[in-house]
Write a protein that holds these residues in place. Structure first.
Motif, short mmCIF file in Angstrom:
data_model
loop_
_atom_site.label_atom_id
_atom_site.label_comp_id
_atom_site.label_asym_id
_atom_site.label_seq_id
_atom_site.Cartn_x
_atom_site.Cartn_y
_atom_site.Cartn_z
N LEU A 10 0.83 -1.20 0.00
CA LEU A 10 0.00 0.00 0.00
C LEU A 10 0.87 1.26 0.00
CD1 LEU A 10 -2.63 1.59 0.32
CD2 LEU A 10 -2.51 1.15 2.79
N ALA A 11 1.90 1.27 0.83
CA ALA A 11 2.80 2.42 0.89
C ALA A 11 3.50 2.64 -0.45
CB ALA A 11 3.82 2.23 2.00
N LEU A 66 -3.13 6.89 8.25
CA LEU A 66 -4.59 7.03 8.18
C LEU A 66 -5.29 5.68 8.22
CD1 LEU A 66 -4.80 9.92 5.56
CD2 LEU A 66 -5.34 10.04 8.00
N VAL A 67 -4.67 4.67 7.60
CA VAL A 67 -5.24 3.32 7.68
C VAL A 67 -5.30 2.86 9.14
CG1 VAL A 67 -4.71 0.88 7.22
CG2 VAL A 67 -4.69 2.54 5.36
N GLY A 68 -4.22 3.06 9.87
CA GLY A 68 -4.21 2.67 11.28
C GLY A 68 -5.22 3.45 12.10
N TYR A 69 -5.32 4.73 11.82
CA TYR A 69 -6.26 5.57 12.56
C TYR A 69 -7.70 5.14 12.27
CZ TYR A 69 -8.44 9.79 14.45
OH TYR A 69 -9.20 10.66 15.17
N MET A 97 -7.28 -1.20 4.86
CA MET A 97 -6.27 -1.40 3.82
C MET A 97 -6.94 -1.67 2.48
SD MET A 97 -3.31 -3.63 5.74
CE MET A 97 -2.60 -4.08 4.16
N HIS A 98 -8.01 -2.48 2.49
CA HIS A 98 -8.72 -2.79 1.24
C HIS A 98 -9.26 -1.51 0.60
CE1 HIS A 98 -11.25 -4.92 -1.63
NE2 HIS A 98 -12.27 -4.17 -1.23
N LYS A 99 -9.84 -0.65 1.40
CA LYS A 99 -10.40 0.59 0.87
C LYS A 99 -9.29 1.50 0.33
CE LYS A 99 -14.59 0.71 3.71
NZ LYS A 99 -15.33 1.45 4.76
#
Length: 285
Positions: free
Chosen positions: A225-226, A244-247, A263-265
């Protein structure tokens, strides 16, 4: 044996003379103290007893001191066992930088599968390491009591007097049994932590410990993703997107499912963003 089906006794005393009297369990390897690294390897113990002076630790433990302090490993082990109630006890020194929960589980599984009274690791040279081991508590207490009666106490007695009287199984784990007795050992451990094939996993484990989270991280998925965010948007998008994914996952209660959904989104958005960056479609008119 199920998780929590054992107690852990960790010996964290001793003078550390070969380290010039430094507080060995408190020395850092890979950003975590040696003691915290060992505590992480037995995190599922029903009760964890640490024998030695109190220190800050990443998780709560039961503290006890041997009498007299510095009386030797059998005195310390006896003190720890007095605070243990489990029928199976994992016994560990506090200077094992490469011990993992997987190895502790292997030790416990080997004890459960056989008829031995204990199972210990052997090191790179095949030497037995009785302080990286699992024991059945009843025979351990029995032999300690017999040794105390025979010698008028346990002070100064070597560990081999105990293990020689027990039926012992062995597992060969050169790195899991690696302990830090000298500054050269500390240096070697710190170097190995940073080897290319280990450094990422070690860093993720250290971060989780520091933040107090217990979550299996899909490292490959996050890195992909990164990468996509960096290449398809701009380089700074990589760390910001993973943050933002973690948040977002935390707002939804956390856990692997929430992380996977976020992560999928984000991956889907990155794919749509990349598609728009290609050549424009030709008009059919």
């Amino acid at each position: 044996m199920s998780a929590g089906g054992y107690d852990a006794v960790i010996l964290a005393g001793g003078a550390a003379r070969r380290l010039g009297g430094a507080d060995k369990p408190g020395l850092s390897v890979g950003g975590r103290t040696l003691l915290d690294r060992v505590l992480g390897a037995c995190a599922d113990a029903a009760r964890t007893v640490v024998v030695g002076p109190r220190r800050p630790t990443a998780r709560a433990v039961r503290w006890v001191r041997e009498t007299p302090p510095g009386g030797g490993p059998l005195v310390a082990l006896d003190a720890g066992l007095r605070e243990s109630t489990g029928s199976v006890v994992v016994v560990l020194s506090a200077d094992l930088p490469f011990l993992t929960g997987r190895t502790v589980a292997e030790l416990r599984g080997s004890l459960a599968d056989g008829g031995a009274e204990g199972v210990l690791l052997t090191d790179h040279d095949g030497r037995e390491q009785p302080l990286v081991a699992v024991y059945r508590a009843e025979p351990l207490r029995r032999e300690l009591a017999l040794l105390a009666a025979e010698h008028g106490g346990l002070r100064g007695l070597p560990l081999r007097l105990l293990t020689d009287e027990l039926s012992i199984g062995r597992l060969h784990h050169p790195w899991a049994s690696f302990d830090c007795d000298t500054w050269e050992d500390i240096g070697a451990a710190r170097t190995r932590i940073r080897e290319h094939g280990r450094v990422l996993d070690e860093w993720i484990t250290a971060v989780k410990s520091e933040l107090g989270i217990d979550l299996e991280v899909d490292t490959a998925g996050l890195l992909n993703l990164a990468r996509d965010a960096a290449h398809g948007v701009a380089r700074p998008a990589a760390p910001l997107t993973t943050f933002l994914v973690g948040y977002a996952a935390a707002l939804r209660g956390g856990g692997p499912e929430a992380v996977a959904e976020a992560m999928h989104k984000a991956n889907a958005l990155a794919a749509r963003w990349a598609e728009e960056g290609g050549a424009p479609e030709r008009s059919s008119e």
